[in-house]
Design an enzyme around this catalytic site. Structure first.
Site, PDB file in Angstrom:
ATOM      1  N   LYS A  63     -59.869 104.513  79.160  1.00  0.00           N
ATOM      2  CA  LYS A  63     -59.299 103.157  79.087  1.00  0.00           C
ATOM      3  C   LYS A  63     -58.499 102.751  80.069  1.00  0.00           C
ATOM      4  O   LYS A  63     -58.375 102.380  80.567  1.00  0.00           O
ATOM      5  CB  LYS A  63     -58.398 103.377  78.011  1.00  0.00           C
ATOM      6  CG  LYS A  63     -59.362 103.820  76.142  1.00  0.00           C
ATOM      7  CD  LYS A  63     -58.673 103.828  75.106  1.00  0.00           C
ATOM      8  CE  LYS A  63     -58.929 104.922  74.150  1.00  0.00           C
ATOM      9  NZ  LYS A  63     -58.626 105.248  72.946  1.00  0.00           N
ATOM     10  N   ASP A  74     -56.279  97.971  68.777  1.00  0.00           N
ATOM     11  CA  ASP A  74     -57.287  98.757  67.788  1.00  0.00           C
ATOM     12  C   ASP A  74     -57.920  98.147  67.008  1.00  0.00           C
ATOM     13  O   ASP A  74     -58.044  98.842  65.999  1.00  0.00           O
ATOM     14  CB  ASP A  74     -56.460  99.851  67.391  1.00  0.00           C
ATOM     15  CG  ASP A  74     -56.971 100.600  68.120  1.00  0.00           C
ATOM     16  OD1 ASP A  74     -57.598 100.540  69.381  1.00  0.00           O
ATOM     17  OD2 ASP A  74     -56.657 102.023  69.194  1.00  0.00           O
ATOM     18  N   GLN A 106     -52.754 105.760  70.364  1.00  0.00           N
ATOM     19  CA  GLN A 106     -53.988 107.186  70.585  1.00  0.00           C
ATOM     20  C   GLN A 106     -53.561 107.765  69.709  1.00  0.00           C
ATOM     21  O   GLN A 106     -52.048 108.826  69.493  1.00  0.00           O
ATOM     22  CB  GLN A 106     -54.046 107.801  72.260  1.00  0.00           C
ATOM     23  CG  GLN A 106     -55.044 108.845  72.001  1.00  0.00           C
ATOM     24  CD  GLN A 106     -55.809 108.320  72.118  1.00  0.00           C
ATOM     25  OE1 GLN A 106     -56.350 106.965  72.631  1.00  0.00           O
ATOM     26  NE2 GLN A 106     -56.827 109.032  71.533  1.00  0.00           N
TER      27      GLN A 106
END
Length: 297
Positions: A53, A120, A97
């Site tokens: 990412k 997200d 994460q």
């Protein structure tokens, strides 16, 4: 013959478009979007995902604002970092994460991320915006699936879509996005009886369970579009939830693993970060204009 969908090619097109817009934004306003990835602990798989990412963020010309915390970091330690990033104007998006180390509850920490920076699409507020059909940031993987379907010219409106898997990360938001595009949606999960009878009705079959090889020929009707979201590392390599080779000549289109949905997840993360930056710029501009208005007596 079954057509294999090239997710990498589509992801590159999206990433190039994002990079072009980032460069244009920087030239117009000097503003460069920034993504803050937060990695807690030293889980090898998570470290690899975050590294990918971050590399994509830098390639797109965005700011890489990564933060790393040790595995023994407490809830308060992580919360303090998220709050700092939430208040920082150079941070357009925040990605915590998952999974977090054992003993640290994810939901309260995710919900500290402002919805406008929730790239997200996982906060309770973001979930509410999706359910209410209001503008907001959508989860990357389901958004990537919609992009794949659109790019392939797959008709969503009026189609019967079956989503196998009901996770907060993929299954549930996937069903919402398909429903908002006027598909008739069925969600199957671990307690669904006679799974094959359910999935054989699907024009569009999206599988996101993390169970390798769950779906085979007995589950798919002729000509259906099959989107395999699952990915599991096995002794023989990466494999999906679908027994792809067995569906040759049955499915009309199918996403391979790897090279299908996976690249699209990162591409949509970049698109979300850009959208977040543009939204924040508009909000800041509106606030500035409001503050400049004279006070009426």
């Amino acid at each position: 013959m079954t057509m294999h969908i090239d997710g990498r090619k589509l992801a590159r097109r999206i990433e190039d478009a994002v990079a072009s817009e980032v460069a244009s934004l920087a030239e117009r306003s000097g503003r460069v979007p920034g993504l803050a990835t937060v990695l807690v602990g030293d889980d090898p798989a998570s470290a690899v995902y975050v590294a990918r990412k971050r590399a994509a963020v830098r390639k797109a010309g965005m700011r890489d604002l990564h933060r790393s915390l040790p595995a023994h970091a407490s809830h308060d330690d992580i919360a303090a970092v998220i709050d700092e990033l939430a208040a920082a104007p150079e941070v357009s998006g925040i990605l915590l994460q998952l999974p977090l180390p054992a003993g640290v509850e994810a939901r309260p920490l995710i919900d500290r991320i402002p919805a406008v920076k929730d790239v997200d699409g996982l906060t309770t507020e973001s979930v509410g915006l999706l359910a209410g059909r209001a503008d907001g940031l959508r989860p990357c993987t389901p958004s990537g699936v919609i992009e794949i379907l659109d790019s392939e010219g797959v008709a969503i409106k009026g189609a019967h879509a079956v989503v196998v898997g009901a996770s907060d990360l993929v299954g549930r938001p996937m069903a919402q996005l398909l429903l908002q595009r006027d598909a008739t949606v069925t969600i199957a999960h671990r307690r669904t009886t006679d799974l094959a009878a359910v999935t054989r009705a699907a024009d569009i079959l999206v599988v996101a369970t993390g169970v390798p090889g769950l779906i085979g020929p007995e589950h798919v009707k002729h000509g259906a579009t099959v989107i395999d979201v699952g990915i599991t590392r096995t002794p023989t390599g990466l494999t999906g939830d679908v027994r792809t080779e067995e569906l040759d000549g049955i499915a009309g289109r199918i996403t391979p693993v790897p090279g299908g949905v996976g690249p699209m997840t990162i591409a949509m993360l970049l698109a979300n970060t850009l959208k977040a930056a543009l939204t924040q710029d508009r909000t800041t501009s509106s606030l500035s204009l409001s503050a400049a208005q004279p006070t009426r007596p």
